[in-house]
Scaffold this active site. Structure first.
Site, PDB file in Angstrom:
ATOM      1  N   HIS A 156       6.904 -66.622 -38.626  1.00  0.00           N
ATOM      2  CA  HIS A 156       5.481 -66.997 -38.801  1.00  0.00           C
ATOM      3  C   HIS A 156       4.966 -66.590 -40.188  1.00  0.00           C
ATOM      4  O   HIS A 156       3.773 -66.357 -40.358  1.00  0.00           O
ATOM      5  CB  HIS A 156       4.591 -66.353 -37.731  1.00  0.00           C
ATOM      6  N   SER A 277       1.791 -74.327 -68.533  1.00  0.00           N
ATOM      7  CA  SER A 277       0.609 -75.131 -68.280  1.00  0.00           C
ATOM      8  C   SER A 277       0.024 -75.523 -69.630  1.00  0.00           C
ATOM      9  O   SER A 277       0.169 -74.801 -70.614  1.00  0.00           O
ATOM     10  CB  SER A 277      -0.392 -74.298 -67.483  1.00  0.00           C
ATOM     11  N   LYS A 283       0.894 -69.225 -67.355  1.00  0.00           N
ATOM     12  CA  LYS A 283       1.603 -69.901 -66.266  1.00  0.00           C
ATOM     13  C   LYS A 283       3.086 -70.133 -66.535  1.00  0.00           C
ATOM     14  O   LYS A 283       3.497 -70.434 -67.653  1.00  0.00           O
ATOM     15  CB  LYS A 283       0.959 -71.269 -65.990  1.00  0.00           C
ATOM     16  N   GLU A 290       9.179 -77.797 -57.007  1.00  0.00           N
ATOM     17  CA  GLU A 290       8.080 -78.599 -56.443  1.00  0.00           C
ATOM     18  C   GLU A 290       8.443 -80.084 -56.409  1.00  0.00           C
ATOM     19  O   GLU A 290       8.151 -80.792 -55.447  1.00  0.00           O
ATOM     20  CB  GLU A 290       6.810 -78.408 -57.269  1.00  0.00           C
TER      21      GLU A 290
END
Ligand code: ARG
Length: 459
Positions: A156, A277, A283, A290
């Site tokens: 979980h 970024s 970043k 992704e």
């Protein structure tokens, strides 16, 4: 280009209809398979005296030249052709005249296209299977390196019990191993030759389908000609196998994305496989993971598209089936790209042992072991579970962890607690006690590594 099928009609179609009908933009990918299939067909026609040996030789040699010319760039595709089959045949005929027109004896584009696609997918399954081996190898190497490094195991997404990074990584090795097995199984059914089924009903010529299949390295032939030209199960199976690979890559991606966040910091992906970024200088984005996660949707879409194309089709060939190729090509290319990136991304990824250990230390993930300690001293598990829960509650109240509660505090909960409890709840002990087959102990993980390595070598 003049229509090969001119005769029944005058061959004049609207330009818009021609473009709509044409598949050469994508089926040109199968030029090698188309030519090799035609060479085997010509050889069979010659061997069976359906055409003369001299004609067969001329066709085969010319097809060989066409193949070399396409590979060298001397010959380029004519995108006004209807498909790759028509294009190759028309080049052949333009080079050797009437003899070229004999190639299509005892054959149809219906069995020809099924043949080309099966040959193409045989190659693709091998490429994908080899990439899976490469990925399993880098995963196993990392697992070996980090087999003793403790991290929280989750259920979980809540810290559950301690595991090692080696154990966690080996879970993925098992998945990709099954993916390889699935491809191998799927290849068995791809590796069946449809050539000789002709348009739908077989042929009146005395052909030798087994000879052709053998020439092309097929293990068997399709035994019903209607089925041979209209079966695309092998595409569905291939796309299913690829979809499952993508599920695995996507779950792995999700973990890598999570683990490389500031909140986790379990891993650091190499600069070569991350991006920055355009606005936020701090970043370092896990774009590759992704994208793999995102591309999973495309591959599922390709599978769904294929199933949907087939579901209402009467036997045998229908032009709808021309829609089989783009999805299959797209899925194959996508999986190949994702796997290629993953191999390098995993290989160059750094693992932060200390951060994993810190996370493992803060979540009471040894509470089960505390309960098991009491069980070993004679208490029924349910009662032990309750006391371990009370110990966790006490820790939360006092800002402590199970390792820092005093023996007096433990004794107030149960007089079965003794000094040796601290060794039992030590994370390393917790991990190493889990010696069950497939468990997280160092020896169990070593056995998993051995198993996977052996499978990679011996299949
Ligand atoms: N381009 C076609 C395809 O991909 C080849 C088969 C065409 N057959 C036919 N009878 N029109 O399916």
């Amino acid at each position: 280009m003049a229509k090969m099928w001119e005769g029944r009609t005058d061959g004049v179609t609207d330009k818009l209809a021609d473009d709509f009908n044409s598949s050469i933009h994508f089926d040109c990918k199968m030029y090698k398979q188309d030519i090799e299939g035609s060479m085997a067909h010509a050889l069979m026609l010659g061997a069976k005296n359906i055409i003369s040996k001299a004609d067969a030789d001329l066709i085969i040699n010319t097809l060989q030249d066409i193949l070399s010319d396409l590979q060298s760039g001397k010959l380029t595709f004519d995108y006004s052709a209807e498909d790759i089959h028509m294009f190759i045949e028309s080049v052949l005929t333009s080079r050797i005249g009437d003899v070229g027109k004999k190639l299509h004896t005892a054959r149809s584009r219906n069995d020809q296209v099924a043949l080309d696609l099966r040959m193409y997918l045989k190659e693709q399954t091998d490429i994908i299977s080899d990439l899976l081996s490469d990925l399993i190898e880098v995963i196993v190497n990392k697992a070996e390196e980090y087999k003793k490094d403790i991290m929280p195991g989750y259920t979980h997404l809540q810290r559950a019990q301690p595991v090692t990074m080696g154990h966690h990584l080996m879970a993925y090795a098992m998945m990709f191993l099954r993916d390889k097995a699935r491809l191998k199984d799927c290849k068995k059914r791809i590796n069946v030759s449809p050539i000789g089924c002709c348009a739908l009903a077989g042929t009146t010529y005395d052909t030798d389908r087994y000879f052709e299949a053998e020439q092309l390295g097929f293990e068997d032939i399709c035994l019903n000609s209607l089925d041979g030209v209209s079966d695309r199960d092998f595409c569905v199976e291939f796309l299913s196998a690829l979809s499952i690979i993508m599920v695995h890559l996507s779950r792995f991606s999700e973990e890598l994305i999570l683990w490389s966040s500031w909140e986790f910091k379990f891993v650091e992906l190499s600069n070569a496989y991350t991006t920055g970024s355009s606005i936020m200088p701090q970043k370092k984005n896990p774009d590759m993971a992704e994208l793999a996660r995102g591309k999973t949707g495309r591959v599922f879409g390709d599978l769904m598209g294929m199933l949907t194309v087939l579901k209402g089709l009467p036997l045998a060939y229908n032009k709808d089936m021309q829609e089989d190729k783009e999805g299959v090509f797209d899925a194959s290319e996508t999986v190949i790209n994702c796997l290629s990136v993953f191999v390098k991304m995993i290989d160059t990824m750094k693992i932060n042992k200390q951060n994993m250990l810190n996370a493992a230390g803060g979540g009471f993930i040894n509470a089960t072991d505390l309960a098991d300690y009491l069980v070993k001293k004679g208490m029924p598990f349910r009662s032990a579970y309750k006391i371990a829960g009370q110990a966790v509650k006490l820790c939360i109240e006092k800002g402590k962890i199970l390792e820092t509660l005093s023996l007096d505090e433990y004794k107030a909960l149960s007089d079965l607690f003794e000094e040796d409890l601290y060794n039992e709840i030590n994370l390393e002990t917790c991990v190493n006690k889990r010696v069950s087959v497939g468990g997280t102990s160092f020896t169990s993980v070593e056995n998993q590594i051995k198993y996977v390595k052996d499978k990679l070598i011996n299949g």
